[in-house]
Motif scaffolding. Structure first.
Motif, mmCIF file in Angstrom:
data_model
loop_
_atom_site.group_PDB
_atom_site.id
_atom_site.type_symbol
_atom_site.label_atom_id
_atom_site.label_comp_id
_atom_site.label_asym_id
_atom_site.label_seq_id
_atom_site.Cartn_x
_atom_site.Cartn_y
_atom_site.Cartn_z
ATOM 1 N N GLY A 1 22.368 75.618 73.861
ATOM 2 C CA GLY A 1 23.696 75.085 74.175
ATOM 3 C C GLY A 1 23.803 74.638 75.626
ATOM 4 N N ARG B 1 31.176 80.596 74.224
ATOM 5 C CA ARG B 1 31.764 79.278 74.494
ATOM 6 C C ARG B 1 31.053 78.667 75.687
ATOM 7 N NH1 ARG B 1 37.314 78.333 72.558
ATOM 8 N NH2 ARG B 1 37.726 79.947 71.012
ATOM 9 N N LEU C 1 29.890 66.696 66.399
ATOM 10 C CA LEU C 1 28.881 67.699 66.051
ATOM 11 C C LEU C 1 28.601 67.713 64.556
ATOM 12 C CD1 LEU C 1 27.075 70.150 66.761
ATOM 13 C CD2 LEU C 1 29.102 71.582 66.443
ATOM 14 N N TYR D 1 32.577 72.207 67.927
ATOM 15 C CA TYR D 1 32.620 71.495 69.204
ATOM 16 C C TYR D 1 33.989 70.864 69.283
ATOM 17 C CZ TYR D 1 30.785 68.512 72.984
ATOM 18 O OH TYR D 1 30.534 67.888 74.186
ATOM 19 N N ASN E 1 35.084 69.695 76.906
ATOM 20 C CA ASN E 1 34.532 69.974 75.582
ATOM 21 C C ASN E 1 34.105 71.428 75.558
ATOM 22 O OD1 ASN E 1 34.502 67.079 74.876
ATOM 23 N ND2 ASN E 1 32.902 67.016 76.431
ATOM 24 N N CYS E 2 34.176 72.019 74.384
ATOM 25 C CA CYS E 2 33.778 73.416 74.251
ATOM 26 C C CYS E 2 32.923 73.577 72.999
ATOM 27 C CB CYS E 2 35.003 74.316 74.177
ATOM 28 S SG CYS E 2 34.585 76.069 74.158
ATOM 29 N N LEU E 3 31.705 74.028 73.201
ATOM 30 C CA LEU E 3 30.823 74.409 72.099
ATOM 31 C C LEU E 3 31.128 75.866 71.803
ATOM 32 C CD1 LEU E 3 28.405 73.755 70.222
ATOM 33 C CD2 LEU E 3 26.935 74.663 72.045
#
Length: 145
Positions: A51, A83, A93, A128, A136-138
């Protein structure tokens, strides 16, 4: 019903630099992994590695090296949530994962796409999201039990 309150919340901010991966993995090994069952260590290390690497190489490829990447881990009684926040352009994604899964070639032969596949296979939830502040947040959720 899942816990609403985490047992631990951990945060780290680093710059957009592959050299920071060492700091990220040391933080994970020394601060986060001791809170988890031992058998989850390699899986968590792999998904965080992938990530973070994707954030540096893809999301931030055209951004200044001082652009921050934030990592957050929340440990609950039966799962953890990781995160990774970036400031790059968003991407789809789900569409990318679908394309990887539909591709008939061996995923291990496709160096650039293995990380997403590993994250997908080693987590119970992978999302995502784009936030209103243009970050942006994975989000990766991994069951502990």
């Amino acid at each position: 019903m899942k816990d609403q309150q985490p047992k631990a919340e951990l945060h780290l901010q680093v710059e957009t630099d592959m050299e920071a991966l060492k700091q990220v993995l040391e933080w994970l090994e020394n601060i986060v992994l001791p809170l988890l069952p031992e058998d989850l260590g390699w899986q968590c290390s792999l998904i965080v590695n992938e990530g973070f690497t994707n954030a540096v190489r893809h999301a931030h490829k055209n951004l200044h090296s001082t652009t921050p990447i934030n990592l957050e881990v929340a440990v609950f009684s039966d799962y953890l949530e990781i995160r990774i926040w970036d400031r790059g352009q968003p991407f789809d994604l789900e569409a990318k994962l679908d394309a990887i899964i539909q591709d008939k070639r061996d995923p291990l032969e496709k160096e650039g796409e293995r990380g997403l596949l590993f994250m997908h296979k080693l987590t119970e939830q992978l999302r995502y999201i784009r936030t209103d502040d243009r970050r942006n947040c994975l989000v990766m959720r991994k069951n502990i039990t």
